[in-house]
Design an enzyme around this catalytic site. Structure first.
Site, PDB file in Angstrom:
ATOM      1  N   GLY A  41     -60.996   5.488  19.752  1.00  0.00           N
ATOM      2  CA  GLY A  41     -60.023   4.240  19.956  1.00  0.00           C
ATOM      3  C   GLY A  41     -60.208   3.742  21.359  1.00  0.00           C
ATOM      4  N   HIS A  42     -60.001   4.435  22.529  1.00  0.00           N
ATOM      5  CA  HIS A  42     -60.291   3.948  23.915  1.00  0.00           C
ATOM      6  C   HIS A  42     -61.439   3.126  23.668  1.00  0.00           C
ATOM      7  CE1 HIS A  42     -57.509   7.526  24.604  1.00  0.00           C
ATOM      8  NE2 HIS A  42     -56.980   6.497  25.045  1.00  0.00           N
ATOM      9  N   SER A  61     -55.939  10.225  18.366  1.00  0.00           N
ATOM     10  CA  SER A  61     -54.992  10.414  19.724  1.00  0.00           C
ATOM     11  C   SER A  61     -55.475  11.606  20.509  1.00  0.00           C
ATOM     12  CB  SER A  61     -53.892  10.727  18.851  1.00  0.00           C
ATOM     13  OG  SER A  61     -52.814  11.255  19.691  1.00  0.00           O
ATOM     14  N   MET A  63     -54.604   7.076  29.565  1.00  0.00           N
ATOM     15  CA  MET A  63     -54.176   8.325  30.298  1.00  0.00           C
ATOM     16  C   MET A  63     -55.428   9.209  30.071  1.00  0.00           C
ATOM     17  SD  MET A  63     -50.290   8.828  29.830  1.00  0.00           S
ATOM     18  CE  MET A  63     -50.031   9.473  28.075  1.00  0.00           C
ATOM     19  N   GLY A  64     -56.498   8.734  29.755  1.00  0.00           N
ATOM     20  CA  GLY A  64     -57.523   9.620  29.766  1.00  0.00           C
ATOM     21  C   GLY A  64     -57.677  10.400  28.467  1.00  0.00           C
ATOM     22  N   ARG A  95     -53.849  13.455  21.644  1.00  0.00           N
ATOM     23  CA  ARG A  95     -52.845  14.744  21.199  1.00  0.00           C
ATOM     24  C   ARG A  95     -53.725  15.613  20.103  1.00  0.00           C
ATOM     25  NH1 ARG A  95     -48.004  14.042  23.866  1.00  0.00           N
ATOM     26  NH2 ARG A  95     -47.640  12.001  24.314  1.00  0.00           N
ATOM     27  N   GLN A 136     -43.579   8.873  31.997  1.00  0.00           N
ATOM     28  CA  GLN A 136     -43.410   8.559  30.653  1.00  0.00           C
ATOM     29  C   GLN A 136     -43.410   9.605  29.658  1.00  0.00           C
ATOM     30  OE1 GLN A 136     -47.235   6.323  30.356  1.00  0.00           O
ATOM     31  NE2 GLN A 136     -47.344   7.127  28.264  1.00  0.00           N
TER      32      GLN A 136
HETATM   33  O1  PAF Z   1     -50.780   4.287  25.632  1.00  0.00           O
HETATM   34  C1  PAF Z   1     -51.167   4.957  26.712  1.00  0.00           C
HETATM   35  O2  PAF Z   1     -52.197   5.809  27.021  1.00  0.00           O
HETATM   36  C2  PAF Z   1     -49.960   4.794  27.693  1.00  0.00           C
HETATM   37  O3  PAF Z   1     -48.931   4.890  27.533  1.00  0.00           O
HETATM   38  C3  PAF Z   1     -50.344   3.845  28.960  1.00  0.00           C
HETATM   39  C4  PAF Z   1     -50.216   2.484  28.128  1.00  0.00           C
HETATM   40  C5  PAF Z   1     -51.969   4.055  29.574  1.00  0.00           C
HETATM   41  C6  PAF Z   1     -49.390   3.842  30.104  1.00  0.00           C
HETATM   42  O4  PAF Z   1     -49.685   5.029  30.579  1.00  0.00           O
END
Ligand code: PAF
Length: 282
Positions: free
Chosen positions: A34-35, A183, A28-29, A185, A59
C-alpha cells in the site's frame, strides 16, 4: 539512489535544490505494498519524491500500541530504494518534537466520530505531525491511503484551514487477494486471526451489495455488517458505521454519497476498513 536524512536541517538542505514538483509520502514505516503504491504514484506525478518514516508517539492513545508498532529501518529503506524514492526522512523523536514543542493541531467536527471517538487524541496527533511534515517539506502534493478515509478528510480540513498549499491526494486501498486491506498491523495477527480477518471486507461488500440492490435503510446496512462480523468467532467488532460521505454524521437513510466503515479487534490487534457508496449527486 535514495538519500537518508535524519535532521530537520538535513531535510531542508536537501530540498532546497530539489526539482519541483515535490511529492510527499508520510508513513510510520513497516512499509507494505500500500505504501509502495503511494510512492509509485508520487513518483509518477512529481520530479522529486520524499518519504518520511516516523512512528508518531502523539497519535497512539494506548502506550502499548506505540511500543508494539512494528519497525525495521533496513526493510523500509530497501522498499524506498526499490520504489525510486529520492529522499527519506527518518528523524528521531526530538527532531520532530524538539525541546519546548508545545503546539497541538486539533481539527474539529470531522475528527470527532468513528476513529476520533474510538481513539481519543488520535487525530490531534495525526494533524499535528502532518502539519509539521507539510511545513518542513513544502510539498506540492502529499499521498495517503483511502483505507484511512477519515484520516484523509481530517488532513484535508487541516491543510485547507491552515492555508497549507500541499494538495492532499487519496489513493485506493491495496488489498490481499482475499480482500484484507494491507496494514502494518496485519503482522500481529496469528495465523487463525489472519484467516478470519477478511471478514471485514466481506461485511463491507455485503452492505455495499445490499445497497446496490436498493436497500436505503442505514440501520439495515449496519445490522448486516454487524451480523456478518459477529458470525466470525475471532472477530470483536468495535463499531460499524453508515455515515454521510462528507460530514461523517451517521445516516438514517442512504440518500447521498456515504461511507461504510468498521473497526474490528482480533485479540489485541485492531483493524479498520471502509467502502464508499453512492455518488455526490445522490
Ligand atoms: O497513516 C499513517 O501512517 C500516519 O497516520 C501518518 C499519516 C504517517 C501520520 O503519522
Amino acid at each position: 539512489m535514495t538519500t537518508v536524512l535524519r535532521t530537520r536541517a538535513e531535510l531542508r538542505a536537501a530540498l532546497a535544490d530539489a526539482p519541483r514538483p515535490v511529492g510527499l509520502v508520510p508513513t510510520m514505516g513497516w512499509l507494505h505494498d500500500g505504501h509502495r503504491a503511494l510512492m509509485r504514484r508520487a513518483r509518477g506525478d512529481n520530479a522529486t519524491t520524499v518519504a518520511t518514516i516516523f512512528v508518531n508517539p502523539r497519535q497512539f492513545n494506548v502506550a502499548t500500541d506505540y511500543t508494539r508498532y512494528p519497525r525495521s529501518e533496513a526493510r523500509d529503506l530497501a522498499a524506498c530504494e526499490a520504489e525510486g524514492v529520492d529522499l527519506v526522512w527518518l528523524p528521531p523523536v526530538e527532531e520532530v518534537y524538539p525541546a519546548g514543542f508545545d503546539t497541538t493541531v486539533s481539527v474539529g467536527a470531522i475528527a470527532r466520530p468513528l476513529e476520533g471517538a474510538a481513539r481519543p487524541g488520535h487525530f490531534d496527533g495525526v494533524a499535528t505531525v502532518v502539519a509539521i511534515l507539510f511545513g518542513l517539506v513544502g510539498a506540492d502534493r502529499a499521498y495517503f491511503g483511502q483505507k484511512d478515509a477519515q484520516q484523509v478528510m481530517v488532513i484535508r480540513q487541516m491543510a485547507r484551514d491552515l492555508a497549507i498549499g500541499t494538495e492532499v491526494v487519496a489513493c485506493p486501498t491495496v488489498r490481499e487477494p482475499d480482500g484484507l486491506a494491507l496494514s502494518s498491523r496485519n503482522v500481529h495477527l496469528t495465523p487463525e486471526q489472519r484467516a478470519a480477518a477478511p471478514v471485514l471486507r466481506r461485511a463491507l461488500v455485503a452492505a455495499r451489495d445490499r445497497w446496490a440492490a436498493g436497500e436505503r435503510s442505514a440501520d439495515a446496512l449496519r445490522d448486516l455488517m454487524w451480523e456478518t462480523l459477529t458470525a466470525e468467532r475471532l472477530a470483536n467488532p468495535e463499531y460499524v458505521s453508515v455515515a454521510d460521505g462528507e460530514t461523517l454524521g451517521e445516516l438514517q437513510t442512504v440518500d447521498r454519497q456515504a461511507l461504510l466503515s468498521l473497526a474490528v479487534r482480533f485479540g489485541a490487534t485492531r483493524l479498520i476498513d471502509n467502502e464508499p457508496i453512492g455518488s455526490r449527486t445522490g
